[in-house]
Design a protein around this motif. Structure first.
Motif, mmCIF file in Angstrom:
data_model
loop_
_atom_site.group_PDB
_atom_site.id
_atom_site.type_symbol
_atom_site.label_atom_id
_atom_site.label_comp_id
_atom_site.label_asym_id
_atom_site.label_seq_id
_atom_site.Cartn_x
_atom_site.Cartn_y
_atom_site.Cartn_z
ATOM 1 N N ASP A 206 -1.899 109.596 90.001
ATOM 2 C CA ASP A 206 -1.961 111.041 90.221
ATOM 3 C C ASP A 206 -0.562 111.583 90.025
ATOM 4 N N GLY A 209 -0.825 116.149 91.602
ATOM 5 C CA GLY A 209 -1.068 116.624 92.961
ATOM 6 C C GLY A 209 -2.118 117.705 93.023
ATOM 7 N N SER A 210 -3.175 117.557 92.237
ATOM 8 C CA SER A 210 -4.199 118.599 92.145
ATOM 9 C C SER A 210 -5.417 118.332 93.023
ATOM 10 N N GLY A 211 -5.249 117.499 94.057
ATOM 11 C CA GLY A 211 -6.336 117.269 95.006
ATOM 12 C C GLY A 211 -7.433 116.360 94.509
ATOM 13 N N ILE A 213 -7.317 112.818 94.756
ATOM 14 C CA ILE A 213 -7.143 111.452 95.261
ATOM 15 C C ILE A 213 -8.479 110.801 95.591
ATOM 16 N N SER A 228 0.117 107.937 93.860
ATOM 17 C CA SER A 228 0.401 109.352 93.645
ATOM 18 C C SER A 228 1.893 109.608 93.760
ATOM 19 N N ASP A 231 1.020 114.123 95.605
ATOM 20 C CA ASP A 231 0.150 114.571 96.696
ATOM 21 C C ASP A 231 0.593 113.922 98.004
ATOM 22 N N ASP A 233 -0.621 114.155 100.801
ATOM 23 C CA ASP A 233 -1.758 113.754 101.625
ATOM 24 C C ASP A 233 -2.387 112.446 101.159
ATOM 25 N N ALA A 234 -1.857 111.840 100.111
ATOM 26 C CA ALA A 234 -2.447 110.617 99.566
ATOM 27 C C ALA A 234 -2.644 109.521 100.613
ATOM 28 N N PHE A 241 1.913 106.940 98.394
ATOM 29 C CA PHE A 241 2.716 108.014 97.812
ATOM 30 C C PHE A 241 4.048 107.401 97.405
#
Length: 297
Positions: A206, A209-211, A213, A228, A231, A233-234, A241
């Motif tokens: 990723d 970071g376009s959501g 995951i 990622s 992101d 939040d990964a 991350f």
């Protein structure tokens, strides 16, 4: 000298082109008269205060990690480089007329300063995430956000290693990905099924970071096969991350070798004056890049 800096975290409007004291090369460093500075997503993430654990700073702070230029100071203990050499590499506060580099390499013949400034962090990141995700020759790698600087490097390095790449990008960048050897498809509604039709996914990156995951984990079947760089939040999905630089000198040496044998070329999509750093950040945050954005000093 002039440098771009910010005194508070925030949007692009906090960036100022101001007078500053010239930095000087310490032990193991070189100083360059900067000719161009690469614009990276990490630059505006730092400006917003997003990634302070990886990049602790004190305010006011300069901006920028990548640059190319002409060596004009050589620090104690540094061998193999002389004043006047053309180099590219990584340092701090590179959006400036002078910058200190902690890792560098001589610029390959035929590479312009603008092109060279776009390589250091991009190639280091591409090599690092390919290593961390563990993809091998004969396997297929899915790259989400494949047309930017890191994606452009990943696609070419993977191709060189015998790895098949499926890349997602906007409709306007499909031919660009195809030209780099990838199997392209668009993102947006139905993208997961479009990827499945292109083949098995052994690992995924990723880069935007376009959501996505959750979907990348679904496609690979294993969160350990997803990395990622974009992101934060990964980790909620068990995905690593990867935002901290690894072995930068080794990455620069590999970049030089790839460039010299024609295995790597990252185009410069747009250049900006140093005074227009805020505009460069606005464009970088908007995404949809094809290659690199660079400040000309």
């Amino acid at each position: 000298m002039k440098r771009v800096s910010f005194a508070e975290f925030g949007g692009p409007e906090v960036l100022r082109l101001e007078d500053a004291e010239e930095p000087h090369a310490g032990p193991g460093q070189v100083r360059i008269a900067v000719r161009a500075a690469g614009v990276n997503p990490v630059d505006w993430r730092i400006r917003e205060g997003q990634v302070l654990k990886a990049h602790p700073i004190e305010l006011p702070s300069g901006v920028g990690l990548d640059a190319s230029g002409v060596v004009d100071e050589v620090g104690e203990g540094v061998d193999g480089v002389e004043v006047g050499d053309h180099v590219f590499g990584e340092g701090v506060s590179t959006y400036a007329e002078f910058a200190v580099l902690s890792a560098w390499a001589r610029m390959p013949d035929g590479l312009t300063f603008e092109e060279a400034a776009g390589y250091p962090s991009v190639v280091e990141t591409a090599l690092r995430v390919l290593r961390e995700v563990g993809v091998r020759s004969g396997q297929t790698l899915l790259v989400s956000g494949a047309a930017g600087g890191v994606g452009s490097a990943v696609l070419q390095i993977a191709r060189d290693r015998g790895i098949t790449v499926i890349g997602t990008a906007g409709a306007a960048n499909q031919d660009y990905l195809r030209g780099l050897g990838a199997l392209p498809t668009t993102y947006g509604e139905g993208w997961v099924e479009r990827v499945r039709r292109l083949g098995r996914t052994d690992a995924a990156l990723d880069l935007a970071g376009s959501g996505v995951i959750r979907e990348l984990v679904e496609l690979t079947g294993d969160p350990n096969k997803v990395i990622s760089i974009a992101d934060l939040d990964a980790p909620r999905y068990g995905v690593r991350f990867s935002g901290v630089a690894g072995s930068v000198p080794d990455a620069l040496a590999e970049a030089v070798a790839l460039i010299e044998r024609g295995g790597l070329h990252i185009p410069v999509e747009k250049t900006y004056a140093l005074a227009d750093a805020a505009a460069a950040h606005v464009d970088s945050q908007a995404g949809h890049a094809r290659g690199r954005r660079v400040l000309i000093v």
